[in-house]
Motif scaffolding. Sequence first.
Motif, PDB file in Angstrom:
ATOM      1  N   LEU A 124       1.001  -1.422   0.177  1.00 25.59           N
ATOM      2  CA  LEU A 124       0.167   0.536  -0.455  1.00 25.59           C
ATOM      3  C   LEU A 124       0.524   1.178  -0.070  1.00 25.59           C
ATOM      4  O   LEU A 124       0.255   2.273  -0.265  1.00 25.59           O
ATOM      5  CB  LEU A 124      -0.968  -0.653   0.707  1.00 25.59           C
ATOM      6  N   ARG A 125       2.036   1.105   0.899  1.00 26.53           N
ATOM      7  CA  ARG A 125       2.460   2.840   0.584  1.00 26.53           C
ATOM      8  C   ARG A 125       3.547   2.483  -0.581  1.00 26.53           C
ATOM      9  O   ARG A 125       3.121   3.958  -0.524  1.00 26.53           O
ATOM     10  CB  ARG A 125       3.396   1.924   2.116  1.00 26.53           C
ATOM     11  N   PHE A 126       4.065   1.290  -1.193  1.00 22.71           N
ATOM     12  CA  PHE A 126       5.064   2.000  -2.171  1.00 22.71           C
ATOM     13  C   PHE A 126       4.950   1.376  -3.310  1.00 22.71           C
ATOM     14  O   PHE A 126       4.609   1.875  -4.596  1.00 22.71           O
ATOM     15  CB  PHE A 126       6.671   1.194  -1.769  1.00 22.71           C
ATOM     16  N   ILE A 127       4.612   0.189  -3.703  1.00 23.62           N
ATOM     17  CA  ILE A 127       4.157  -0.446  -5.020  1.00 23.62           C
ATOM     18  C   ILE A 127       2.867  -0.254  -5.646  1.00 23.62           C
ATOM     19  O   ILE A 127       2.736   0.477  -6.570  1.00 23.62           O
ATOM     20  CB  ILE A 127       3.627  -2.134  -4.569  1.00 23.62           C
ATOM     21  N   THR A 128       1.545  -0.433  -4.508  1.00 22.47           N
ATOM     22  CA  THR A 128       0.187   0.520  -4.985  1.00 22.47           C
ATOM     23  C   THR A 128       0.215   1.791  -5.072  1.00 22.47           C
ATOM     24  O   THR A 128      -0.023   2.294  -6.348  1.00 22.47           O
ATOM     25  CB  THR A 128      -1.117  -0.228  -3.954  1.00 22.47           C
ATOM     26  N   PRO A 129       1.009   2.653  -4.576  1.00 30.11           N
ATOM     27  CA  PRO A 129       1.330   3.741  -5.489  1.00 30.11           C
ATOM     28  C   PRO A 129       1.147   4.358  -7.121  1.00 30.11           C
ATOM     29  O   PRO A 129       1.084   4.749  -7.236  1.00 30.11           O
ATOM     30  CB  PRO A 129       1.049   5.205  -4.248  1.00 30.11           C
ATOM     31  N   VAL A 130       2.961   3.061  -6.924  1.00 29.74           N
ATOM     32  CA  VAL A 130       3.592   3.701  -7.962  1.00 29.74           C
ATOM     33  C   VAL A 130       3.054   2.831  -9.268  1.00 29.74           C
ATOM     34  O   VAL A 130       2.347   3.972 -10.629  1.00 29.74           O
ATOM     35  CB  VAL A 130       4.271   3.029  -7.717  1.00 29.74           C
ATOM     36  N   GLY A 131       2.406   1.931  -9.139  1.00 28.72           N
ATOM     37  CA  GLY A 131       1.520   1.083 -10.188  1.00 28.72           C
ATOM     38  C   GLY A 131      -0.094   1.687 -10.652  1.00 28.72           C
ATOM     39  O   GLY A 131       0.139   2.312 -11.813  1.00 28.72           O
ATOM     40  N   ILE A 132      -0.711   2.600 -10.105  1.00 31.09           N
ATOM     41  CA  ILE A 132      -1.746   3.656 -10.193  1.00 31.09           C
ATOM     42  C   ILE A 132      -0.844   4.930 -11.645  1.00 31.09           C
ATOM     43  O   ILE A 132      -2.009   5.227 -11.883  1.00 31.09           O
ATOM     44  CB  ILE A 132      -2.465   3.511  -9.043  1.00 31.09           C
ATOM     45  N   THR A 133      -0.214   5.331 -10.408  1.00 30.72           N
ATOM     46  CA  THR A 133       0.347   6.630 -11.300  1.00 30.72           C
ATOM     47  C   THR A 133       1.139   6.162 -12.556  1.00 30.72           C
ATOM     48  O   THR A 133       1.154   7.307 -13.434  1.00 30.72           O
ATOM     49  CB  THR A 133       1.759   6.946  -9.990  1.00 30.72           C
ATOM     50  N   ILE A 134       1.602   5.286 -12.844  1.00 28.88           N
ATOM     51  CA  ILE A 134       2.523   4.919 -14.277  1.00 28.88           C
ATOM     52  C   ILE A 134       0.406   4.566 -14.915  1.00 28.88           C
ATOM     53  O   ILE A 134       0.215   4.888 -16.012  1.00 28.88           O
ATOM     54  CB  ILE A 134       2.474   3.333 -14.000  1.00 28.88           C
ATOM     55  N   VAL A 135      -0.680   3.734 -14.446  1.00 30.56           N
ATOM     56  CA  VAL A 135      -1.763   3.793 -15.488  1.00 30.56           C
ATOM     57  C   VAL A 135      -2.579   5.055 -15.293  1.00 30.56           C
ATOM     58  O   VAL A 135      -2.794   5.686 -16.325  1.00 30.56           O
ATOM     59  CB  VAL A 135      -2.647   2.888 -14.277  1.00 30.56           C
ATOM     60  N   PHE A 136      -2.467   6.222 -14.262  1.00 30.36           N
ATOM     61  CA  PHE A 136      -2.754   7.647 -14.065  1.00 30.36           C
ATOM     62  C   PHE A 136      -1.894   8.081 -14.990  1.00 30.36           C
ATOM     63  O   PHE A 136      -3.186   8.685 -16.404  1.00 30.36           O
ATOM     64  CB  PHE A 136      -2.695   8.273 -13.376  1.00 30.36           C
ATOM     65  N   LEU A 137      -0.916   8.531 -15.464  1.00 26.62           N
ATOM     66  CA  LEU A 137      -0.361   9.155 -15.828  1.00 26.62           C
ATOM     67  C   LEU A 137       0.301   8.593 -17.866  1.00 26.62           C
ATOM     68  O   LEU A 137      -0.556   8.812 -18.858  1.00 26.62           O
ATOM     69  CB  LEU A 137       1.460   9.379 -16.024  1.00 26.62           C
TER      70      LEU A 137
END
Length: 465
Positions: free
Chosen positions: A444-457
């Motif tokens: 939740l702290r590391f992997i998920t936010p990075v993953g979502i950011t990639i989708v988002f961008l």
Amino acid sequence: MVDKQSIHGEWSSRFVFILAATGSAVGLGNIWKFPYITGENGGGAFVLIYLLCIAIIGMPIMIAEIMLGRRGKQSPINTMRELAIEAQTSKVWQIIGIMGVFTGLLILSYYSVVGGWTLAYIYFMGTGTFSSVASSDTVKATFGGLVSSPEQLIMWHTIFMAMTMSLVAGGVKHGLEKGIKFLMPALVILLLVLVGYAMTLPTFAKGIHFLFYFDPSKLNTASVLVAMGHAFFTLSLGMGAIMVYGAYLPKKTSIIEATTVIVAADTVIALLAGIAIFPVVFNHGLTASAGTSLVFQSLPLSFAHISGGIIFGTIFFILLAIAAWTSALSILEPIVSWVIESLKLSRLTATIVCGVLIWALGFLSAFSFNILGDFKPLAFTNIEKFAGMNLFALFDFLTSNILLPLGGLLMAIFVGWFMRREHVADELDLPQEHILYQLWHFLLRFITPVGITIVFLHAVGLLTF
Ligand code: PHE
């Protein structure tokens, strides 16, 4: 805060909560979108990536979202305010709830129009529009006739909204729960009937092959992103739908166990939908074409030409309508619960106010296929992907690809970085040292936010692969 019940009531049991959350998750996204994108993106290889996304993005966020809801026990806006105060941080975090209400209004306005199509198709199928003489022209003309008529679209959209409002107006125990307890078993039975039917078709093996054949050559970066985006949409995450259902969850329930069941059920149902659909499509020598036309054109055409097809076709659209209906409930509920809390309206009045607003907003989507067909709000951008979007497509794009991931990202950051660990551990009923807690918290702290950011961008077109 921890011991009180939500003013809106509680689910009678953990099982009902699981049914309700599964009802929210299983929707149009599972039954037409998942089979189609799976086929398009390399079948088995794509399913594998999708499962990975579900595991590292979907599950951690779902646990977080249910946990937030149960701790706050109110509508998402008030839940986030209270939890921000508890975490001694800025009340700005309410933005998660506020954005969720806005996202919900937009999603339901177009979701209900498509929900209306499913009702129209129950009628078309059931009354024999697609009889054995139906040609592809008849099928195309039927779909074209429906979407080109504002009156027809509005009529079916109105019925769908009324169905959704009628259950939400009944409240948690006497509306949502009553409906879901009947609708979800019906959904599963109908799906199994359709899978059984698909197994009798000579094209069954071909359908399975299409869906599960491991072909990594069809996989590319874009399909990884599609898989991630879909993991989000299909689990109803990021707008407070799952949060508000969590608010009605009794304290004794293990959130991690419940999440595992919901996620597994959503995935199995998506796979079964694919198993039910492709053998039928291939039976008439058709190929698996794009989303909307796969379900509303190819499928009726195939059904028309198989013995028993009319009956099973009607069953299919009843299934699709139920799936859409139980999802729609969860999109309306967070909005209605907030209006009840903040304007002190009765549930009935609040449902009518919110429902009518969304219903009116839905006109924009309904008109996108006819009188507003040429209205392309983003035409000025000259970016091919955006310029051609009508309002319906724009609402879908904005919500699925931008607002839901953004909501999920904020939830992950709030829970992972701002909430007190002891509060989180208390609500999850899991010691901080527990391996599951540690794994979840790390994701939740590391992997998920990075993953979502990639989708988002990717979604906003900033990253081109
Ligand atoms: N999960 C639903 C589907 O697959 C859609 C949905 C999105 C429902 C967001 C609620 C909130 O169709």
